[in-house]
Design a protein around this motif. Structure first.
Motif: not given
Length: 89
Positions: A63-89
């Motif tokens: 899904g992250i790869l699809h979003g990167c290709l759709t929006h023509r953006t580079l992968y960013n760890e913070h953008t991809a996972w920040h909501h998941r790491t906030n839940l885990a903390a």
């Protein structure tokens, strides 16, 4: 019954090469991505099996790869996972 009825209860078809590649990508992400690792650990804490958790990580990465290709953006760890790491903390 005339014998003309046909019922398919479940049908699971997938591209096995794509599935294998996504699984390898997910396994690699567990060591290279803190966000993917936190997501995996969260799923394991929810009593999901290793295979189920790895499949969920693979689906998220696709899904992250699809979003990167759709929006023509580079992968960013913070953008991809920040909501998941906030839940885990």
């Amino acid at each position: 019954a005339s014998g003309k009825g046909h019922v398919v209860l479940a049908r699971h078809i997938r591209n096995t090469r794509l599935n294998a590649a996504a699984t390898c990508m997910a396994q690699g992400a567990l060591t290279g991505s803190p966000g993917a690792r936190a997501y995996y650990d969260n799923l394991r804490d929810q009593k999901k099996s290793h295979t189920q958790a790895l499949r969920a990580v693979a689906n998220r990465l696709v899904g992250i790869l699809h979003g990167c290709l759709t929006h023509r953006t580079l992968y960013n760890e913070h953008t991809a996972w920040h909501h998941r790491t906030n839940l885990a903390a």
